[in-house]
Write a protein that holds these residues in place. Structure first.
Motif, PDB file in Angstrom:
ATOM      1  N   ILE A 170      33.262  52.554  24.865  1.00  0.00           N
ATOM      2  CA  ILE A 170      34.710  52.710  25.023  1.00  0.00           C
ATOM      3  C   ILE A 170      35.304  51.376  25.468  1.00  0.00           C
ATOM      4  O   ILE A 170      34.859  50.781  26.441  1.00  0.00           O
ATOM      5  CB  ILE A 170      35.037  53.801  26.065  1.00  0.00           C
ATOM      6  N   GLY A 171      36.290  50.916  24.741  1.00  0.00           N
ATOM      7  CA  GLY A 171      36.903  49.629  25.043  1.00  0.00           C
ATOM      8  C   GLY A 171      36.351  48.495  24.205  1.00  0.00           C
ATOM      9  O   GLY A 171      36.873  47.378  24.241  1.00  0.00           O
ATOM     10  N   ALA A 172      35.288  48.766  23.447  1.00  0.00           N
ATOM     11  CA  ALA A 172      34.693  47.731  22.584  1.00  0.00           C
ATOM     12  C   ALA A 172      34.752  48.169  21.126  1.00  0.00           C
ATOM     13  O   ALA A 172      33.867  47.841  20.336  1.00  0.00           O
ATOM     14  CB  ALA A 172      33.250  47.461  23.006  1.00  0.00           C
ATOM     15  N   GLU A 173      35.794  48.912  20.784  1.00  0.00           N
ATOM     16  CA  GLU A 173      35.897  49.440  19.427  1.00  0.00           C
ATOM     17  C   GLU A 173      35.975  48.331  18.379  1.00  0.00           C
ATOM     18  O   GLU A 173      35.413  48.456  17.286  1.00  0.00           O
ATOM     19  CB  GLU A 173      37.124  50.355  19.306  1.00  0.00           C
ATOM     20  N   GLY A 174      36.660  47.240  18.714  1.00  0.00           N
ATOM     21  CA  GLY A 174      36.771  46.132  17.765  1.00  0.00           C
ATOM     22  C   GLY A 174      35.411  45.559  17.411  1.00  0.00           C
ATOM     23  O   GLY A 174      35.097  45.329  16.235  1.00  0.00           O
ATOM     24  N   ALA A 175      34.584  45.327  18.427  1.00  0.00           N
ATOM     25  CA  ALA A 175      33.241  44.792  18.194  1.00  0.00           C
ATOM     26  C   ALA A 175      32.369  45.803  17.454  1.00  0.00           C
ATOM     27  O   ALA A 175      31.530  45.433  16.628  1.00  0.00           O
ATOM     28  CB  ALA A 175      32.594  44.420  19.530  1.00  0.00           C
TER      29      ALA A 175
END
Length: 281
Positions: A201-206
């Protein structure tokens, strides 16, 4: 059974229809109401327009019930507080950068000092507030005031999280726990997700970059803000994040279904994470 009932138990009252629909086993996503002429024969509606209007009143009633139920969830206010906090961060950062650019545009010498000093934007605000033009000083004061409000709100989020999500807060602190729940879409959603989803959660871009291009997959997202993850040795950081995410999902379920702190669970979870961190030493 038709949506308006069957036999002698027939009604088009929205409350009665809503109660009847809640007890039916039919998949409402695929349900198609009966032909309006059948309801007309029973004397429930006058014509097709009346039939559609009756359905409309019923669906509005059910939507209002659903909204009322959602607004009573215990995490509603906490989610709004976290989202407000995030937006305040964005606004403060944007205004600060804009004010610095404004000041540099009329004070070229400041640009060299700013780039060479390595001072953070927050340290530059007092300088601008002292040496800038009157409009600049006013904007600087507003930014500082908003920063103070943001600090107070952050403390309130942490306090509220301890009450609303006690087990998650005990594992990663109130602020990080609240951010995780907010990004998950609420406590109910967090309680239903697998640990692997909680971990990123919070690293969706990566994560999407990993899926598209095959780049290294993210090992953590918002969880990196917690000391157990960012202080963990690089070699075991992924293991720590994975184990912590699994425990956070269990904690979310405890918070959602029980709503009270489970000291035994928290102690065992903390002991497991500490063991992983010690294993590399």
């Amino acid at each position: 059974m038709y949506w308006y009932g069957s036999g002698t138990d027939i009604s088009t009252d929205p409350a009665n229809v809503a109660a009847r629909i809640r007890t039916t086993k039919t998949d409402m996503a695929k349900y198609v109401p009966c032909d309006w002429k059948q309801a007309q024969k029973l004397g429930l509606v006058k014509d097709r327009h009346d039939y559609i209007e009756t359905l409309r009143r019923t669906t509005i009633y059910m939507a209002e019930e659903g909204i009322a139920a959602c607004s009573q969830e215990k995490d509603v206010e906490l989610l709004q507080m976290v989202r407000t906090l995030d937006e305040m961060d964005t606004v403060i950062n944007l205004l600060t950068e804009r004010l610095i650019d404004w000041y540099i545009s009329i004070t070229p010498a400041f640009s060299r000092k700013y780039r060479g000093s390595g001072a953070g934007a927050a340290k530059l605000l007092p300088i601008i507030g002292k040496n800038g033009t009157e409009p600049m000083k006013k904007v600087a004061r507003e930014i500082l005031s908003m920063s103070n409000a943001r600090t107070n709100l952050m403390k309130e989020v942490s306090r509220s999280a301890v009450s609303v999500i006690p087990n998650m807060s005990a594992l990663v602190g109130g602020l990080v726990a609240a951010r995780l729940v907010s990004r998950a879409g609420g406590l109910a959603a967090a309680a239903k997700m697998p640990g692997s989803s909680m971990q990123v959660i919070g690293a969706e871009g990566a994560l999407f970059s990993h899926i598209r291009t095959g780049s290294p997959s993210p090992k953590h997202g918002i969880m990196f803000q917690h000391r157990r993850v960012h202080n963990a040795p690089r070699e075991v950081r992924g293991h720590v994040a994975r184990a912590l995410a699994a425990k956070l999902v269990i904690a979310a379920r405890l918070d959602y279904y029980r709503g009270e702190l489970d000291p035994k669970f928290v102690d065992e979870a903390n002991a497991k994470i500490d063991h992983l961190m010690e294993a590399d030493k």
